[in-house]
Design a protein around this motif. Structure first.
Motif, mmCIF file in Angstrom:
data_model
loop_
_atom_site.group_PDB
_atom_site.id
_atom_site.type_symbol
_atom_site.label_atom_id
_atom_site.label_comp_id
_atom_site.label_asym_id
_atom_site.label_seq_id
_atom_site.Cartn_x
_atom_site.Cartn_y
_atom_site.Cartn_z
ATOM 1 N N ARG A 1 14.842 3.755 7.642
ATOM 2 C CA ARG A 1 14.656 3.485 6.203
ATOM 3 C C ARG A 1 15.050 2.054 5.847
ATOM 4 N NH1 ARG A 1 14.050 7.798 2.928
ATOM 5 N NH2 ARG A 1 15.291 6.932 1.238
ATOM 6 N N LEU B 1 12.224 -0.307 6.592
ATOM 7 C CA LEU B 1 11.154 -0.242 5.588
ATOM 8 C C LEU B 1 11.597 -0.779 4.235
ATOM 9 C CD1 LEU B 1 9.734 3.302 6.308
ATOM 10 C CD2 LEU B 1 8.438 1.179 6.391
ATOM 11 N N GLU C 1 13.475 0.804 2.298
ATOM 12 C CA GLU C 1 13.600 1.916 1.357
ATOM 13 C C GLU C 1 15.041 2.016 0.910
ATOM 14 O OE1 GLU C 1 11.380 5.285 1.028
ATOM 15 O OE2 GLU C 1 10.521 5.187 3.040
ATOM 16 N N ASN D 1 11.105 -7.350 -4.524
ATOM 17 C CA ASN D 1 10.495 -6.019 -4.604
ATOM 18 C C ASN D 1 8.975 -6.110 -4.650
ATOM 19 O OD1 ASN D 1 12.818 -4.624 -4.510
ATOM 20 N ND2 ASN D 1 13.075 -4.488 -6.738
ATOM 21 N N PRO E 1 5.628 -4.067 -0.661
ATOM 22 C CA PRO E 1 4.400 -3.435 -0.165
ATOM 23 C C PRO E 1 3.736 -4.231 0.957
ATOM 24 C CG PRO E 1 4.450 -3.336 -2.542
ATOM 25 C CD PRO E 1 5.624 -4.179 -2.128
ATOM 26 N N HIS E 2 3.799 -5.557 0.871
ATOM 27 C CA HIS E 2 3.167 -6.360 1.917
ATOM 28 C C HIS E 2 3.901 -6.231 3.246
ATOM 29 C CE1 HIS E 2 0.208 -8.246 -0.672
ATOM 30 N NE2 HIS E 2 1.127 -8.094 -1.612
ATOM 31 N N ARG F 1 5.403 -3.444 4.109
ATOM 32 C CA ARG F 1 5.084 -2.102 4.616
ATOM 33 C C ARG F 1 3.687 -2.033 5.198
ATOM 34 N NH1 ARG F 1 7.980 1.039 -0.361
ATOM 35 N NH2 ARG F 1 10.095 0.536 0.253
ATOM 36 N N ARG F 2 2.801 -2.946 4.776
ATOM 37 C CA ARG F 2 1.465 -2.954 5.379
ATOM 38 C C ARG F 2 1.514 -3.361 6.838
ATOM 39 N NH1 ARG F 2 -2.173 -5.478 0.425
ATOM 40 N NH2 ARG F 2 -1.282 -4.008 -1.062
ATOM 41 N N CYS G 1 4.041 4.250 9.904
ATOM 42 C CA CYS G 1 5.088 5.273 9.937
ATOM 43 C C CYS G 1 4.523 6.630 10.327
ATOM 44 C CB CYS G 1 5.726 5.440 8.557
ATOM 45 S SG CYS G 1 6.904 4.185 8.220
ATOM 46 N N PHE H 1 5.933 10.793 10.901
ATOM 47 C CA PHE H 1 7.085 11.659 10.646
ATOM 48 C C PHE H 1 6.936 12.995 11.349
ATOM 49 C CE2 PHE H 1 6.569 8.780 7.143
ATOM 50 C CZ PHE H 1 7.839 8.273 6.984
ATOM 51 N N ARG I 1 2.947 14.702 7.061
ATOM 52 C CA ARG I 1 2.642 14.144 5.735
ATOM 53 C C ARG I 1 1.163 13.785 5.556
ATOM 54 N NH1 ARG I 1 8.043 10.718 4.174
ATOM 55 N NH2 ARG I 1 9.467 12.215 5.097
ATOM 56 N N LEU I 2 0.292 14.751 5.883
ATOM 57 C CA LEU I 2 -1.137 14.544 5.619
ATOM 58 C C LEU I 2 -1.468 15.081 4.238
ATOM 59 C CD1 LEU I 2 -2.542 15.709 9.073
ATOM 60 C CD2 LEU I 2 -2.009 13.385 8.326
ATOM 61 N N ALA J 1 -5.296 5.381 3.713
ATOM 62 C CA ALA J 1 -4.309 4.313 3.912
ATOM 63 C C ALA J 1 -4.933 2.940 3.679
ATOM 64 C CB ALA J 1 -3.738 4.395 5.324
ATOM 65 N N ILE K 1 -4.807 0.128 -0.129
ATOM 66 C CA ILE K 1 -4.401 -1.276 -0.091
ATOM 67 C C ILE K 1 -5.617 -2.170 -0.351
ATOM 68 C CG2 ILE K 1 -2.374 -0.908 1.353
ATOM 69 C CD1 ILE K 1 -3.933 -1.892 3.727
ATOM 70 N N ARG L 1 -3.500 7.258 11.028
ATOM 71 C CA ARG L 1 -3.294 6.668 9.712
ATOM 72 C C ARG L 1 -2.267 5.539 9.776
ATOM 73 N NH1 ARG L 1 -1.024 10.680 5.507
ATOM 74 N NH2 ARG L 1 0.888 10.239 6.665
#
Lengths: 299, 229
Positions: free
Chosen positions: B47, B50, B52, B72, B76-77, B79-80, B84, B86, B90-91, B104, B108, B151
């Protein structure tokens, strides 16, 4: 930015929250309609005020024979010379624009034109009505001062400021306006809370999608825009309903009482009011959405 | 590629730090296992990468960026450039395989032509060719995890973070998942995988970083899971 992606998200969100969306639309519609009605009454009040201000006069009634007014008791009415003198006195006062004499015959004609009560019409004779001077003022605000100056002069029974009469007729309008605006503020408050709640539900329903969007690096605006758009669209639909309500009000209510109003409420004013209320509705929706998103959609 | 310098993270309302003065360097193209018991700080580590979470002290650099200085607005840039995966996949259940992967890129703002070209390639890379139009509930756990990996990888990230990707999958299927991760690693992507799965760690013979109570107790290239005990 891909518009069709955003719009499909918005559509899904609105459909999932249908009941809340309807509640938002109804509240916004009623709130904005009341705001608009308040504004329409307001414009009516101000145009009436300017209209009547140009027309109001001070009526200076003269004593007639055996008059019962205390000011005239046991005093003979003025003769022609005295009347001319009084007229001259008023005429030269700086606040006065013009003085017209109204004799009993003229007064009776006016009385007949205004009065619809048959009993009164049959009882009242021209002799019962007093003669008067109709005083037109340069500035109607000075009417009270002038009335004070003239009160007590021999031969004057009573002085009536017509503006006071009008105010007692039209005084209900500002009250009506304040009530409409007061309820409108309450409705706007309720709408804000409802929109907040809708956005919250929506954010909860779509937490899976927004979670993934966050992870893959979608920008904040991309994540938040669908939610804000939901608010905007609900607000706009509410605004359209409000516009319809306002047009109906204009046709049914304002045109119905037009004959008393002397100044008709124009369609231009109505269009202006509709534009303004719609803008207010949308701005409120956007703000409410943004504030809720800050709390419930951590980005 | 990932650089932790003396990083400490204490969650609010907790006395014990989740990470306690951790310093780690992961180079470009490395494959690193992050092992250790539950609550040892593996997920906190991911985390933090990322952004987070923010560390209470210490500096983190990811892909050459100092995360403390990253506004902040630019997260997002970051994270691109990080994919990730899990344990729970998480679909999106109402989208098919192709749509899940394309999602995904859509969010963006990638052009549709690009998406149509890249998504089938990635679906093939993870070994799901011919299943692009299946819904997630028509797939096995292993297949769903492959979709999640597709993804994560579809935007060609520099780093792939995997948080117990084999946690819900039987050992035989896990081997397939690891092959895909290895394939992704061979394209030059740095892979950081948190796991409990001793068999997998032992079989892969990659670098192992072991955490215990928020501290690094072992950092070993070509390691195995339980050697320290």
């Amino acid at each position: 930015m891909r518009a069709n992606f955003i719009f499909s998200e918005v559509w899904i969100g609105l459909r999932r929250n249908l009941t809340m969306t309807i509640a938002v639309i109804v509240t916004v519609a009623v709130g904005m309609a009341l705001l608009g009605i308040g504004l329409m009454i307001n414009s009516q009040v101000s145009s009436l005020t300017t209209f009547w201000t140009d027309k109001v006069e001070l009526s200076v009634f003269l004593c007639k024979k055996d008059d019962v007014f205390p000011a005239c008791k046991n005093k003979p009415p003025l003769n022609a010379d005295q009347k001319a003198q009084l007229k001259q006195t008023i005429q030269v006062m700086p606040q006065v624009e013009r003085v017209d004499y109204e004799d009993q015959a003229q007064a009776y004609k006016n009385f007949q034109a205004q009065q619809s009560n048959n009993v009164l019409l049959s009882v009242i004779q021209p002799d019962d009505l007093p003669e008067s001077f109709r005083v037109k003022l340069r500035n109607p605000d000075n009417a009270d001062a002038l009335a004070d100056q003239l009160t007590g002069r021999a031969g004057i029974s009573r002085i009536v400021n017509q503006r006071k009469l009008l105010e007692s007729y039209f005084g209900f309008l500002p009250k009506l306006r304040n009530m409409a605006l007061g309820v409108a503020i309450l409705m706007v408050f309720a709408a804000t809370l409802l929109i907040g709640n809708t956005v919250r539900l929506s954010a909860y329903n779509r937490r899976r999608e927004t979670g993934i969007m966050r992870l893959v690096g979608a920008s904040n605006i991309y994540i938040q825009l669908p939610f804000v758009m939901e608010g905007v669209i609900a607000g706009l639909i509410g605004g359209v309903f409000a516009a319809v309500l306002l047009i109906v009000t204009k046709i049914l209510l304002f045109e119905g009482i037009q004959s008393y109003m002397a100044v008709p409420l124009g369609w231009n004013t109505v269009a202006g009011v509709i534009t303004f209320t719609m803008a207010v509705g949308v701005v409120i929706c956007v703000l409410a959405s943004f504030i809720t998103l800050r709390r419930y959609l951590r980005v | 590629m990932i650089h932790f310098d003396n990083v400490t993270k204490v969650y609010a309302n907790q006395n014990r730090p989740a990470l306690d003065h951790v310093s780690v360097d992961v180079d470009k193209g490395e494959f690193v296992f992050l092992v250790g018991p539950s609550g040892s700080g593996k997920s906190t580590f991911l985390r933090l990468v990322l952004k987070e979470e923010r560390p209470n002290s210490g500096a983190i650099h990811v892909a050459g960026k100092d995360l403390a200085r990253l506004s902040n607005f630019k997260v997002p840039h970051l994270r691109r450039r990080i994919g990730c995966v899990f344990q729970d996949f998480r679909l999106l259940p109402n989208k098919n395989v192709y749509e899940n992967v394309a999602f995904a890129l859509e969010v963006i703002g990638k052009p549709r032509r690009f998406i149509r070209k890249v998504v089938p390639e990635v679906i093939e890379l993870v070994g799901l060719e011919g299943k692009a139009h299946r819904m997630p509930d028509e797939l096995s756990g292993g297949e769903q995890q492959r979709v999640a990996m597709a993804r994560a990888f579809v935007n060609r990230p520099m780093i792939l973070l995997a948080d117990e990707p084999t946690g819900n999958i039987d050992p035989a299927t896990s081997i397939g998942i690891m092959k895909v991760l290895d394939r992704i690693n061979r394209t030059g992507t740095t892979v950081l995988m948190a796991t409990h799965d001793a068999a997998i760690v032992d079989s892969m013979r990659k670098r192992v970083v072991e955490l215990e109570d928020g501290k690094i107790v072992r950092d070993q290239s070509r390691g195995v899971y339980g050697q320290a005990y």
